[in-house]
Design a protein around this motif. Structure first.
Motif, PDB file in Angstrom:
ATOM      1  N   LEU A  74       0.729  -1.229   0.193  1.00 31.80           N
ATOM      2  CA  LEU A  74      -0.141  -0.050   0.049  1.00 31.80           C
ATOM      3  C   LEU A  74       0.908   1.335   0.080  1.00 31.80           C
ATOM      4  CD1 LEU A  74      -2.498  -0.921   2.753  1.00 31.80           C
ATOM      5  CD2 LEU A  74      -2.920  -0.872   0.088  1.00 31.80           C
ATOM      6  N   ASP A  75       2.120   1.248   0.898  1.00 32.05           N
ATOM      7  CA  ASP A  75       2.634   2.382   0.775  1.00 32.05           C
ATOM      8  C   ASP A  75       3.847   2.514  -0.371  1.00 32.05           C
ATOM      9  OD1 ASP A  75       4.538   4.680   1.832  1.00 32.05           O
ATOM     10  OD2 ASP A  75       5.486   3.390   3.260  1.00 32.05           O
ATOM     11  N   ALA A  76       3.269   2.720  -1.458  1.00 34.17           N
ATOM     12  CA  ALA A  76       3.917   2.943  -2.787  1.00 34.17           C
ATOM     13  C   ALA A  76       5.480   3.808  -2.760  1.00 34.17           C
ATOM     14  CB  ALA A  76       3.130   3.505  -3.961  1.00 34.17           C
ATOM     15  N   ASP A  77       5.221   4.809  -1.889  1.00 34.48           N
ATOM     16  CA  ASP A  77       6.577   5.712  -1.811  1.00 34.48           C
ATOM     17  C   ASP A  77       7.439   5.498  -0.791  1.00 34.48           C
ATOM     18  OD1 ASP A  77       5.318   6.865   0.335  1.00 34.48           O
ATOM     19  OD2 ASP A  77       4.990   8.752  -0.782  1.00 34.48           O
ATOM     20  N   GLY A  78       7.062   4.416  -0.076  1.00 35.39           N
ATOM     21  CA  GLY A  78       7.788   4.074   1.061  1.00 35.39           C
ATOM     22  C   GLY A  78       8.210   4.874   2.311  1.00 35.39           C
ATOM     23  N   ASP A  79       7.482   5.936   2.368  1.00 34.51           N
ATOM     24  CA  ASP A  79       7.645   7.081   3.503  1.00 34.51           C
ATOM     25  C   ASP A  79       7.101   6.300   5.081  1.00 34.51           C
ATOM     26  OD1 ASP A  79       4.789   7.164   3.023  1.00 34.51           O
ATOM     27  OD2 ASP A  79       4.864   9.218   2.954  1.00 34.51           O
ATOM     28  N   GLY A  80       6.575   5.286   4.929  1.00 31.34           N
ATOM     29  CA  GLY A  80       6.015   4.648   6.104  1.00 31.34           C
ATOM     30  C   GLY A  80       4.570   5.103   6.481  1.00 31.34           C
ATOM     31  N   ALA A  81       3.844   5.462   5.408  1.00 28.49           N
ATOM     32  CA  ALA A  81       2.507   5.867   5.673  1.00 28.49           C
ATOM     33  C   ALA A  81       1.666   5.658   4.408  1.00 28.49           C
ATOM     34  CB  ALA A  81       2.184   7.361   6.300  1.00 28.49           C
ATOM     35  N   VAL A  82       0.321   5.621   4.438  1.00 28.81           N
ATOM     36  CA  VAL A  82      -0.611   5.213   3.387  1.00 28.81           C
ATOM     37  C   VAL A  82      -1.556   6.602   2.992  1.00 28.81           C
ATOM     38  CG1 VAL A  82      -2.247   3.923   2.167  1.00 28.81           C
ATOM     39  CG2 VAL A  82      -0.300   2.825   3.361  1.00 28.81           C
ATOM     40  N   THR A  83      -1.435   7.064   1.870  1.00 23.09           N
ATOM     41  CA  THR A  83      -2.265   8.407   1.765  1.00 23.09           C
ATOM     42  C   THR A  83      -3.489   7.741   0.960  1.00 23.09           C
ATOM     43  OG1 THR A  83      -1.155   8.613  -0.355  1.00 23.09           O
ATOM     44  CG2 THR A  83      -0.174   9.882   1.439  1.00 23.09           C
ATOM     45  N   GLY A  84      -4.518   8.577   0.831  1.00 23.73           N
ATOM     46  CA  GLY A  84      -5.652   8.142   0.187  1.00 23.73           C
ATOM     47  C   GLY A  84      -5.403   7.954  -1.342  1.00 23.73           C
ATOM     48  N   ARG A  85      -4.529   8.839  -2.027  1.00 25.48           N
ATOM     49  CA  ARG A  85      -3.863   8.483  -3.163  1.00 25.48           C
ATOM     50  C   ARG A  85      -3.415   7.218  -3.597  1.00 25.48           C
ATOM     51  NH1 ARG A  85      -1.263  13.529  -5.904  1.00 25.48           N
ATOM     52  NH2 ARG A  85      -3.361  13.835  -6.683  1.00 25.48           N
ATOM     53  N   GLU A  86      -2.519   6.936  -2.538  1.00 23.88           N
ATOM     54  CA  GLU A  86      -1.938   5.426  -2.746  1.00 23.88           C
ATOM     55  C   GLU A  86      -2.685   4.430  -2.337  1.00 23.88           C
ATOM     56  OE1 GLU A  86       2.560   6.124  -0.916  1.00 23.88           O
ATOM     57  OE2 GLU A  86       0.864   6.292   0.616  1.00 23.88           O
ATOM     58  N   LEU A  87      -3.909   4.714  -1.450  1.00 20.71           N
ATOM     59  CA  LEU A  87      -4.768   3.552  -1.446  1.00 20.71           C
ATOM     60  C   LEU A  87      -5.730   3.338  -2.696  1.00 20.71           C
ATOM     61  CD1 LEU A  87      -6.351   1.624   0.475  1.00 20.71           C
ATOM     62  CD2 LEU A  87      -7.659   3.309   1.546  1.00 20.71           C
ATOM     63  N   ALA A  88      -6.142   4.387  -3.263  1.00 25.92           N
ATOM     64  CA  ALA A  88      -6.850   4.509  -4.444  1.00 25.92           C
ATOM     65  C   ALA A  88      -5.877   4.049  -5.572  1.00 25.92           C
ATOM     66  CB  ALA A  88      -7.328   5.940  -4.837  1.00 25.92           C
ATOM     67  N   ALA A  89      -4.699   4.295  -5.614  1.00 23.14           N
ATOM     68  CA  ALA A  89      -3.751   3.610  -6.566  1.00 23.14           C
ATOM     69  C   ALA A  89      -3.733   2.284  -6.437  1.00 23.14           C
ATOM     70  CB  ALA A  89      -2.376   4.030  -6.712  1.00 23.14           C
ATOM     71  N   PHE A  90      -3.818   1.634  -5.200  1.00 29.21           N
ATOM     72  CA  PHE A  90      -3.730  -0.018  -4.810  1.00 29.21           C
ATOM     73  C   PHE A  90      -5.019  -0.407  -5.338  1.00 29.21           C
ATOM     74  CE2 PHE A  90      -5.287  -3.197  -2.186  1.00 29.21           C
ATOM     75  CZ  PHE A  90      -4.329  -4.298  -2.361  1.00 29.21           C
ATOM     76  N   TYR A  91      -6.264   0.206  -5.344  1.00 29.60           N
ATOM     77  CA  TYR A  91      -7.549  -0.277  -5.947  1.00 29.60           C
ATOM     78  C   TYR A  91      -7.240  -0.741  -7.272  1.00 29.60           C
ATOM     79  CZ  TYR A  91      -9.910   1.856  -2.059  1.00 29.60           C
ATOM     80  OH  TYR A  91     -10.292   2.316  -0.725  1.00 29.60           O
ATOM     81  N   CYS A  92      -6.614   0.165  -8.098  1.00 29.17           N
ATOM     82  CA  CYS A  92      -6.380   0.140  -9.664  1.00 29.17           C
ATOM     83  C   CYS A  92      -5.439  -0.934  -9.796  1.00 29.17           C
ATOM     84  CB  CYS A  92      -5.873   1.438 -10.359  1.00 29.17           C
ATOM     85  SG  CYS A  92      -7.197   2.682 -10.212  1.00 29.17           S
ATOM     86  N   ARG A  93      -4.450  -0.987  -9.107  1.00 29.34           N
ATOM     87  CA  ARG A  93      -3.159  -2.268  -9.298  1.00 29.34           C
ATOM     88  C   ARG A  93      -3.817  -3.621  -9.051  1.00 29.34           C
ATOM     89  NH1 ARG A  93      -0.056   1.227  -6.173  1.00 29.34           N
ATOM     90  NH2 ARG A  93      -0.038  -0.394  -4.433  1.00 29.34           N
ATOM     91  N   ALA A  94      -4.747  -3.569  -8.138  1.00 33.81           N
ATOM     92  CA  ALA A  94      -5.344  -4.907  -7.675  1.00 33.81           C
ATOM     93  C   ALA A  94      -6.367  -5.314  -8.741  1.00 33.81           C
ATOM     94  CB  ALA A  94      -5.903  -4.908  -6.285  1.00 33.81           C
ATOM     95  N   GLY A  95      -6.826  -4.289  -9.610  1.00 36.37           N
ATOM     96  CA  GLY A  95      -8.021  -4.935 -10.716  1.00 36.37           C
ATOM     97  C   GLY A  95      -9.269  -4.261 -10.130  1.00 36.37           C
TER      98      GLY A  95
END
Length: 70
Positions: free
Chosen positions: A4-25
């Protein structure tokens, strides 16, 4: 959590969560009773529920508490 933490900063943002939805199909995820919530509303609801310190991001510790919070 690292997925979920795409940029590796130790936290998940709304944008990262939404991007995860897309990556997971999952695309436009809908969850609900009655009128289903769209992806943006689902993301906002998850962040609001999980973001204990209200900084707009979900840490690994906050995500670890998800079973208790949700």
């Amino acid at each position: 959590f690292e997925t979920l933490d795409a940029d590796g900063d130790g936290a998940v943002t709304g944008r990262e969560l939404a991007a995860f939805y897309c990556r997971a199909g999952l695309g436009q995820v809908t969850v609900g009773v009655g009128t289903p919530a769209g992806t943006d509303r689902l993301t906002d609801a998850l962040l609001a529920a999980l973001d204990a310190d209200r900084d707009g991001r979900v840490t690994a510790a906050e995500l670890g508490a998800a079973a208790e919070v949700l």
